[in-house]
Design a protein around this motif. Structure first.
Motif, mmCIF file in Angstrom:
data_model
loop_
_atom_site.group_PDB
_atom_site.id
_atom_site.type_symbol
_atom_site.label_atom_id
_atom_site.label_comp_id
_atom_site.label_asym_id
_atom_site.label_seq_id
_atom_site.Cartn_x
_atom_site.Cartn_y
_atom_site.Cartn_z
ATOM 1 N N GLU A 1 0.845 -1.184 0.000
ATOM 2 C CA GLU A 1 0.000 0.000 0.000
ATOM 3 C C GLU A 1 0.885 1.240 0.000
ATOM 4 O OE1 GLU A 1 -2.883 0.066 3.128
ATOM 5 O OE2 GLU A 1 -3.525 -1.994 2.732
ATOM 6 N N ALA A 2 0.343 2.334 -0.486
ATOM 7 C CA ALA A 2 1.075 3.601 -0.484
ATOM 8 C C ALA A 2 1.414 3.983 0.958
ATOM 9 C CB ALA A 2 0.231 4.689 -1.135
ATOM 10 N N ALA A 3 2.658 4.419 1.170
ATOM 11 C CA ALA A 3 3.103 4.815 2.511
ATOM 12 C C ALA A 3 4.294 5.760 2.384
ATOM 13 C CB ALA A 3 3.504 3.581 3.318
ATOM 14 N N ASP A 4 4.460 6.599 3.391
ATOM 15 C CA ASP A 4 5.588 7.536 3.385
ATOM 16 C C ASP A 4 6.931 6.816 3.469
ATOM 17 O OD1 ASP A 4 3.978 9.766 3.149
ATOM 18 O OD2 ASP A 4 3.850 10.086 5.306
ATOM 19 N N ASP A 5 6.957 5.639 4.107
ATOM 20 C CA ASP A 5 8.214 4.899 4.251
ATOM 21 C C ASP A 5 8.339 3.773 3.223
ATOM 22 O OD1 ASP A 5 6.307 3.235 5.292
ATOM 23 O OD2 ASP A 5 7.286 2.936 7.214
ATOM 24 N N GLY A 6 7.666 3.926 2.087
ATOM 25 C CA GLY A 6 7.768 2.956 1.006
ATOM 26 C C GLY A 6 8.057 3.658 -0.310
ATOM 27 N N ILE A 7 8.719 2.940 -1.205
ATOM 28 C CA ILE A 7 8.986 3.483 -2.538
ATOM 29 C C ILE A 7 8.558 2.465 -3.590
ATOM 30 C CG2 ILE A 7 10.871 5.023 -1.844
ATOM 31 C CD1 ILE A 7 12.858 2.920 -2.874
ATOM 32 N N CYS A 8 8.338 2.963 -4.795
ATOM 33 C CA CYS A 8 8.001 2.122 -5.948
ATOM 34 C C CYS A 8 9.096 2.303 -6.993
ATOM 35 C CB CYS A 8 6.673 2.541 -6.558
ATOM 36 S SG CYS A 8 5.281 2.459 -5.443
ATOM 37 N N LEU A 9 9.637 1.203 -7.466
ATOM 38 C CA LEU A 9 10.657 1.219 -8.510
ATOM 39 C C LEU A 9 10.085 0.527 -9.734
ATOM 40 C CD1 LEU A 9 13.719 0.081 -6.340
ATOM 41 C CD2 LEU A 9 12.917 2.411 -6.760
ATOM 42 N N MET A 10 10.313 1.099 -10.912
ATOM 43 C CA MET A 10 9.779 0.514 -12.145
ATOM 44 C C MET A 10 10.808 0.549 -13.255
ATOM 45 S SD MET A 10 5.954 2.156 -12.383
ATOM 46 C CE MET A 10 6.529 3.774 -12.845
ATOM 47 N N CYS A 11 10.762 -0.485 -14.078
ATOM 48 C CA CYS A 11 11.593 -0.510 -15.270
ATOM 49 C C CYS A 11 10.892 -1.374 -16.308
ATOM 50 C CB CYS A 11 12.973 -1.073 -14.957
ATOM 51 S SG CYS A 11 14.126 -0.911 -16.341
ATOM 52 N N GLY A 12 10.720 -0.829 -17.491
ATOM 53 C CA GLY A 12 10.061 -1.580 -18.548
ATOM 54 C C GLY A 12 9.813 -0.687 -19.750
ATOM 55 N N PRO A 13 9.069 -1.197 -20.714
ATOM 56 C CA PRO A 13 8.767 -0.398 -21.904
ATOM 57 C C PRO A 13 8.034 0.896 -21.527
ATOM 58 C CG PRO A 13 8.103 -2.693 -22.213
ATOM 59 C CD PRO A 13 8.485 -2.535 -20.774
ATOM 60 N N PRO A 14 8.437 2.021 -22.096
ATOM 61 C CA PRO A 14 7.821 3.309 -21.745
ATOM 62 C C PRO A 14 6.296 3.310 -21.847
ATOM 63 C CG PRO A 14 9.780 3.694 -23.039
ATOM 64 C CD PRO A 14 9.552 2.199 -23.035
ATOM 65 N N VAL A 15 5.754 2.681 -22.863
ATOM 66 C CA VAL A 15 4.293 2.686 -23.013
ATOM 67 C C VAL A 15 3.625 1.938 -21.855
ATOM 68 C CG1 VAL A 15 4.106 0.639 -24.504
ATOM 69 C CG2 VAL A 15 2.401 2.471 -24.660
ATOM 70 N N MET A 16 4.229 0.857 -21.374
ATOM 71 C CA MET A 16 3.685 0.120 -20.232
ATOM 72 C C MET A 16 3.707 1.000 -18.976
ATOM 73 S SD MET A 16 5.073 -3.347 -18.353
ATOM 74 C CE MET A 16 6.039 -2.594 -17.053
ATOM 75 N N LEU A 17 4.818 1.672 -18.758
ATOM 76 C CA LEU A 17 4.949 2.523 -17.583
ATOM 77 C C LEU A 17 3.952 3.679 -17.623
ATOM 78 C CD1 LEU A 17 8.844 2.643 -17.289
ATOM 79 C CD2 LEU A 17 7.261 1.070 -16.170
ATOM 80 N N GLU A 18 3.857 4.352 -18.786
ATOM 81 C CA GLU A 18 3.000 5.531 -18.919
ATOM 82 C C GLU A 18 1.515 5.191 -18.917
ATOM 83 O OE1 GLU A 18 4.289 7.583 -22.454
ATOM 84 O OE2 GLU A 18 6.369 7.530 -21.777
ATOM 85 N N LYS A 19 1.136 4.146 -19.627
ATOM 86 C CA LYS A 19 -0.293 3.839 -19.815
ATOM 87 C C LYS A 19 -0.861 2.899 -18.760
ATOM 88 C CE LYS A 19 -0.598 6.062 -23.756
ATOM 89 N NZ LYS A 19 -1.283 7.320 -23.849
ATOM 90 N N ALA A 20 -0.018 2.128 -18.087
ATOM 91 C CA ALA A 20 -0.526 1.140 -17.134
ATOM 92 C C ALA A 20 0.005 1.357 -15.711
ATOM 93 C CB ALA A 20 -0.183 -0.275 -17.608
#
Length: 154
Positions: free
Chosen positions: A117-136
Motif C-alpha cells: 500500500e502507499a506509505a511515506d516509508d515505502g517506494i516504488c521502482l519501475m523498469c520496462g517499456p515506456p508505453v507500459m509505464l505511462e499507460k498502465a
C-alpha cells in the motif's frame, strides 16, 4: 544505484543524495526491465515484485525468482502477469495449463494484490517499456495513492 536510489541496508537509503528511511519496496518490471530490479532483490528490505510479460514463456529467470521467493517469504513476494496464456506451440500448452499468475496489463486491481500500500516509508521502482509505464503502471500506482515523489523509474 538505480533510479537515483541507493539502498544502504536495514531500510536506510539515499534518494537523489538525501538520506531517507525505506521500510518497503514495491517493484514493477516489464520484460528485460528485470535486470535493474534484480539488483534490488539482494537488499534486506521487504520487497513485493510484479513482473509483466507477453506470455509465460517470456519470463526471464523465472526459476531463480521463484526460488528466491520460496527461500525468503518473509521479505520477498513475487507476482507475475502476462498478456496472454494461450499456447502458441506444443511446448507452451503445459505452461498455459499450469499458469497461476495474473492475466492482463498492469491494472489498479493487479497492483493492489501484488504491491505494498502507499506509505511515506515505502517506494516504488519501475523498469520496462515506456508505453507500459505511462499507460498502465503510473495510472495504477496513482489510483492506489502512491505519490510521484515515491515513484522512481529507470
Amino acid at each position: 544505484i538505480y533510479w537515483g536510489v541507493c539502498l544502504q541496508g536495514k531500510g536506510r537509503c539515499l534518494v537523489h543524495g538525501k538520506p531517507r528511511f525505506c521500510k518497503e519496496i514495491s517493484m514493477i518490471a516489464g520484460g528485460t526491465g528485470l535486470a535493474p530490479c534484480y539488483q534490488v532483490l539482494a537488499a534486506t528490505t521487504k520487497v513485493r515484485f510484479l513482473y509483466a510479460n507477453r506470455i509465460p514463456d517470456d519470463i526471464l529467470m523465472r526459476d531463480v525468482l521463484e526460488n528466491l521467493a520460496a527461500k525468503h517469504p518473509d521479505r520477498f513476494m513475487l507476482n507475475f502477469t502476462v498478456d496472454q496464456v494461450t499456447p502458441q506451440n506444443e511446448r507452451n500448452v503445459k505452461l498455459a495449463q499450469e499458469w497461476k499468475g495474473h492475466v492482463g496489463s498492469v491494472t489498479k486491481e493487479i497492483a493492489k494484490m501484488s504491491l505494498f500500500e502507499a506509505a511515506d516509508d515505502g517506494i516504488c521502482l519501475m523498469c520496462g517499456p515506456p508505453v507500459m509505464l505511462e499507460k498502465a503502471c503510473y495510472p495504477a500506482l496513482h489510483s492506489l495513492g502512491h505519490r510521484d515523489d515515491n515513484i522512481f523509474c529507470f
